[in-house]
Design a protein around this motif. Sequence first.
Motif, mmCIF file in Angstrom:
data_model
loop_
_atom_site.group_PDB
_atom_site.id
_atom_site.type_symbol
_atom_site.label_atom_id
_atom_site.label_comp_id
_atom_site.label_asym_id
_atom_site.label_seq_id
_atom_site.Cartn_x
_atom_site.Cartn_y
_atom_site.Cartn_z
ATOM 1 N N VAL A 28 0.841 -1.191 0.000
ATOM 2 C CA VAL A 28 0.000 0.000 0.000
ATOM 3 C C VAL A 28 0.878 1.244 0.000
ATOM 4 O O VAL A 28 1.749 1.403 0.851
ATOM 5 N N ILE A 29 0.637 2.078 -0.979
ATOM 6 C CA ILE A 29 1.283 3.382 -1.083
ATOM 7 C C ILE A 29 0.442 4.320 -0.228
ATOM 8 O O ILE A 29 -0.675 4.690 -0.606
ATOM 9 N N LEU A 30 0.946 4.650 0.954
ATOM 10 C CA LEU A 30 0.220 5.504 1.890
ATOM 11 C C LEU A 30 0.687 6.940 1.704
ATOM 12 O O LEU A 30 1.879 7.242 1.841
ATOM 13 N N VAL A 31 -0.257 7.827 1.391
ATOM 14 C CA VAL A 31 0.041 9.230 1.145
ATOM 15 C C VAL A 31 -0.810 10.064 2.101
ATOM 16 O O VAL A 31 -2.000 9.789 2.287
ATOM 17 N N ASP A 32 -0.175 11.076 2.718
ATOM 18 C CA ASP A 32 -0.911 11.927 3.654
ATOM 19 C C ASP A 32 -1.444 13.180 2.968
ATOM 20 O O ASP A 32 -1.302 13.347 1.752
ATOM 21 N N GLU A 33 -2.053 14.046 3.758
ATOM 22 C CA GLU A 33 -2.680 15.258 3.222
ATOM 23 C C GLU A 33 -1.667 16.262 2.663
ATOM 24 O O GLU A 33 -2.034 17.210 1.961
ATOM 25 N N TYR A 34 -0.399 16.059 2.944
ATOM 26 C CA TYR A 34 0.667 16.918 2.409
ATOM 27 C C TYR A 34 1.367 16.266 1.219
ATOM 28 O O TYR A 34 2.426 16.710 0.810
ATOM 29 N N ASP A 35 0.772 15.201 0.687
ATOM 30 C CA ASP A 35 1.328 14.425 -0.428
ATOM 31 C C ASP A 35 2.671 13.791 -0.077
ATOM 32 O O ASP A 35 3.512 13.567 -0.935
ATOM 33 N N ARG A 36 2.850 13.496 1.205
ATOM 34 C CA ARG A 36 4.050 12.775 1.636
ATOM 35 C C ARG A 36 3.749 11.284 1.620
ATOM 36 O O ARG A 36 2.626 10.851 1.836
ATOM 37 N N LEU A 37 4.788 10.508 1.386
ATOM 38 C CA LEU A 37 4.705 9.057 1.259
ATOM 39 C C LEU A 37 5.311 8.405 2.492
ATOM 40 O O LEU A 37 6.426 8.748 2.892
ATOM 41 N N LEU A 38 4.578 7.470 3.097
ATOM 42 C CA LEU A 38 5.104 6.742 4.256
ATOM 43 C C LEU A 38 5.861 5.519 3.765
ATOM 44 O O LEU A 38 5.299 4.670 3.069
ATOM 45 N N LEU A 39 7.136 5.448 4.108
ATOM 46 C CA LEU A 39 7.961 4.298 3.742
ATOM 47 C C LEU A 39 8.594 3.690 4.978
ATOM 48 O O LEU A 39 8.768 4.352 6.002
ATOM 49 N N MET A 138 10.199 3.991 10.190
ATOM 50 C CA MET A 138 9.173 4.444 9.260
ATOM 51 C C MET A 138 9.326 5.953 9.156
ATOM 52 O O MET A 138 9.633 6.622 10.146
ATOM 53 N N ARG A 139 9.088 6.465 7.944
ATOM 54 C CA ARG A 139 9.289 7.890 7.742
ATOM 55 C C ARG A 139 8.360 8.415 6.646
ATOM 56 O O ARG A 139 8.152 7.749 5.640
ATOM 57 N N TRP A 140 7.841 9.631 6.866
ATOM 58 C CA TRP A 140 7.084 10.340 5.845
ATOM 59 C C TRP A 140 8.078 11.072 4.951
ATOM 60 O O TRP A 140 8.945 11.786 5.430
ATOM 61 N N TRP A 141 7.947 10.904 3.630
ATOM 62 C CA TRP A 141 8.848 11.514 2.658
ATOM 63 C C TRP A 141 8.089 12.457 1.732
ATOM 64 O O TRP A 141 7.076 12.067 1.148
ATOM 65 N N HIS A 142 8.625 13.675 1.535
ATOM 66 C CA HIS A 142 8.190 14.515 0.411
ATOM 67 C C HIS A 142 8.830 13.892 -0.825
ATOM 68 O O HIS A 142 9.968 13.405 -0.780
ATOM 69 N N LEU A 143 8.145 13.893 -1.953
ATOM 70 C CA LEU A 143 8.656 13.200 -3.137
ATOM 71 C C LEU A 143 9.965 13.783 -3.647
ATOM 72 O O LEU A 143 10.849 13.038 -4.075
#
Length: 184
Positions: A28-39, A138-143
């Motif tokens: 699952v590609i999890l994306v938050d409201e800031y368009d960040r990706l959880l990896l 685990m980390r939220w990433w800006h693309l």
Amino acid sequence: MSEPLTYGLGPEWTPGPDGVPFRRAARVILVDEYDRLLLVRGHDAGEVTRSWWFTVGGGVDASEDVRDGAAREVFEETGLVVGPADLVGPVLTRSAVFDFARVTCRQDEQFFLARVSSADAVSDDGWTELERDVLDEMRWWHLDELAAAVSAGAVVYPEPLPALVRGLLGGWDGSTPHLDESSV
């Protein structure tokens, strides 16, 4: 009764026709409201200096629907609740052969997209013993940040993930490309 052959990897791994451990997986590609990706960043149990970033997900049980498995994996790995109906896609399928814990493995994956809130706490409480041994963070990433990290040598699977996610941010077009990373 003998234990099923799991290669020390987990019960969902079974011998393929060629003897190589195989499993079906849901990611699952999890994306938050800031368009960040959880990896998630993990390392190889057999070669601890080797690490990579990847999407949330894992093995699907033999009788389990892939969407149910994807939702289950999100909860187990992050503590976030995503229902099967919240999953968009599959937005990608992937066949991969890779080495893990000094074992060559084959995996067929279906990737889904889900929007979540970064305000919801991410937790590793559901990690298995193996996951606790090999998953590091685990980390939220800006693309743009992720693309820069890849350019600097960070390993991300699947390799075209930053471009794939960028294309999905405006909405899914209904296509399901296949990525073949099955050559050893």
